[in-house]
Design an enzyme around this catalytic site. Sequence first.
Site, PDB file in Angstrom:
ATOM      1  N   SER A 333       0.830  -1.203   0.000  1.00 35.28           N
ATOM      2  CA  SER A 333       0.000   0.000   0.000  1.00 35.28           C
ATOM      3  C   SER A 333       0.864   1.253   0.000  1.00 35.28           C
ATOM      4  O   SER A 333       1.986   1.262   0.516  1.00 35.28           O
ATOM      5  CB  SER A 333      -0.919   0.023   1.224  1.00 35.28           C
ATOM      6  OG  SER A 333      -0.271   0.579   2.357  1.00 35.28           O
ATOM      7  N   ASP A 334       0.327   2.320  -0.584  1.00 35.90           N
ATOM      8  CA  ASP A 334       0.961   3.618  -0.401  1.00 35.90           C
ATOM      9  C   ASP A 334       0.678   4.065   1.026  1.00 35.90           C
ATOM     10  O   ASP A 334      -0.205   3.541   1.715  1.00 35.90           O
ATOM     11  CB  ASP A 334       0.447   4.628  -1.409  1.00 35.90           C
ATOM     12  CG  ASP A 334       1.479   5.701  -1.731  1.00 35.90           C
ATOM     13  OD1 ASP A 334       2.390   5.924  -0.902  1.00 35.90           O
ATOM     14  OD2 ASP A 334       1.399   6.305  -2.813  1.00 35.90           O
TER      15      ASP A 334
END
Length: 797
Positions: A333-334
């Site tokens: 994930s960012d």
Amino acid sequence: MIMTNLHRRLKSIAAVASLAGIMAASAAAQTGQAIYKDPRQPIEQRVEDLLSRMTLEEKAAQLITVWEGKAKIQTDAGVFDAAEASRNFPDGLGQVARPSDKRGVVRSNNAAGASAAGTNREAADTATYVNAAQHWAVERTRLGIPILMHEEALHGYVARGATSFPQAIGLASSWDPALIERVFGVAAREMRARGATLALAPVVDVARDPRWGRIEETYGEDPYLVGTIGLAAIRGFQGTTFPLPADKVLVTLKHMTGHGQPENGTNVGPAQVSERILRENFFPPFERAVKEANAQAVMPSYNEIDGVPSHANSWLLNDVLRGEWGFKGATVSDYYAIRELISRHHLFSDIKDAAERAIKSGVDSETPDGEAYTHLPELVRNGKVPQELVDNAVRRMLRLKFESGLFENPYPDVAGAEAKTATPEAVALAREAAQRSVILLKNQGGLLPLNINGIKRIALLGTHAKDTPIGGYSDEPKHVVSVLEGLQSATAGKVAIDYSEGVRLTESRCWSCDEVNLVPAEVNRKLIAEAVETARKADVVVMVLGDNEQLSREAWADGHLGDRTSLDLVGQQNELAQAVLALGKPTVVVLLNGRPLSINMLAEKAPAILEGWYLGQETGNAVADVLFGKVNPGGKLPVSIARNVGQLPIYYNRKPSARRGYLFDTTTPLYPFGYGLSYTSFAIGTPRIADARIRKDQSASVSVDVTNTGKRVGDEVVQLYVRDDEASITRPVIELKGFQRVTLRPGERRTLRFTLKPEDLSLWNLEMKRVVEPGTFTISAGPNSVDLKSSKLTVTD
């Protein structure tokens, strides 16, 4: 349908995993040793053996990261604390984010970006910290699973003292994949020396809106160029073999996708693009990186596409990335992107629901801290998340650790970390990269290169001629060479260099600071008057204009903005330029900036213009090398430069119905994609096609002659473009499909050879299938996307 496909994949994966587990168990029974600890065993068997021993809590721990919460694993002084780590993470820990920074010591800004407070770790300090963390993970957790350390590496390792290369958009301007591979080979070596094994790079977003502050982080507007430069970066980072060599790191492709064309040009805005545009423009760099370079990690983007955020998009991450492209790696994930399914996208009100949607959509690991995936054990036990989803995510994250060699050697050499950082070889490469990234936009009357023997006094104007910007995602290199220092060194006292600030842009260059304050006009007008007097005494004027790290940057929070509504020079820079140009002196403009600027007045009135972007720590030396002719510039624009925001979008690969015209203005860019001049001249011939009639399953061989018709050694980038003349769906008027940068002596001629494969001639038809349609294609070659010579290719069934 999507969930049915997902369940089928899960059953297939589970069956394979079960067989591998049986094989691993059999081998373990014969040797009496845990398979996962035996480096002689296949990685898949080691993964299955380890997975079979893990509790659900231990599995979930492998899917989370610590960054803001580093206080849970270290003392107040930032020293790793094994007792604290055991108390807060008894089941182990998947990742530590940016071990080179001092998060948890300095004040947090509760956002995805860097903190403006404090000084980050030197090489030995980082290696010591990593070693302590790994000793805890290996020796004081039940299964001894080492930690994956990830770092930023956009244009070099983002760490104190590491080598700083030109910003990504500058590196792309080199059009030199071999150079890019060497650059990121250095970045990988410096990262690995301090204990990092995962780079949050390269960015392979296609950037189609220059208002977007993150355009500097990209390789430009064209999917073929972005993909080719991206492949070179991956080879530099991780090499071509697994497990990783000892001086390489794994890559993370960023940011999938549509990120580079946000609504109204503002960061994380919706990508209002169709599936066809995704497949034609935004997918190709990611697909090539997965299929051709074996990229092992992908980071979804913050934005939404057609109402679905990327971190909640099963079609994107499961069907396309894994199903169509066969991606076997991990999705990471960012920063805070799972939380933003609640706070920004308003899909949920409960973090548990966000966690459920993210993992079902194909997000394997949460960064930068565990706030959603810590709930996975509960979600599994409540029947909301299938156990197989968690197991598959853990498999993929464990595979990264095995592939990077962490189970065999998780400990960096503290004594050697500094010695491998910013070596003379690395600094020399930083200078070469900067030299090859410079683009000559204008050279009226052959003003450049400057003849050092015919000049007594140079006026050097502009605040960033002395205070050098190097772009976002940078730390402090050991030394940054300013343009002033570079000119003084190059002239060695033979020419007087008179510096005057001219115009000051912002009160600070602090990229991570939230507030941006422009310098008052009255302050600058006094500086302009002083600069004009300095210029009046000079034989030649060099003006350094552009932007700095505050004026175009990642807008990572509502209180930390970085996108702009104008492409013009900020502040009173045009006033300075007009006043100086009115003197009639030979004047060179050097641009240091992160995004394309609408420099209409300069393009009309300045005799010579160099586009440098941000050139890294060797900025001054490279600029001097180009100004005085030690280096002949050969860079080319990786983006089109608009005359004003009213022309946007201005990308070159438009559709035929676009840009009919404007009242009182033109639809042509100020400078086209692929443009760049030289101190010499070149002639590029009409492309010759070996067989002008091929079947749709065949490749076409194309030859192009290029000759140096001038009097200096120089570089030309020969660019090959394709147009599908007639098709069942509309096609771009031209598309880049090949390029080669070559160095030629005066009078030298060389024949370059290109191969156009079926995929280079393909399109996505009405049924959204990739096909090659019979018909004619225009094959063009030239020095940019406008000045082209063409031939015809016929494709048959």
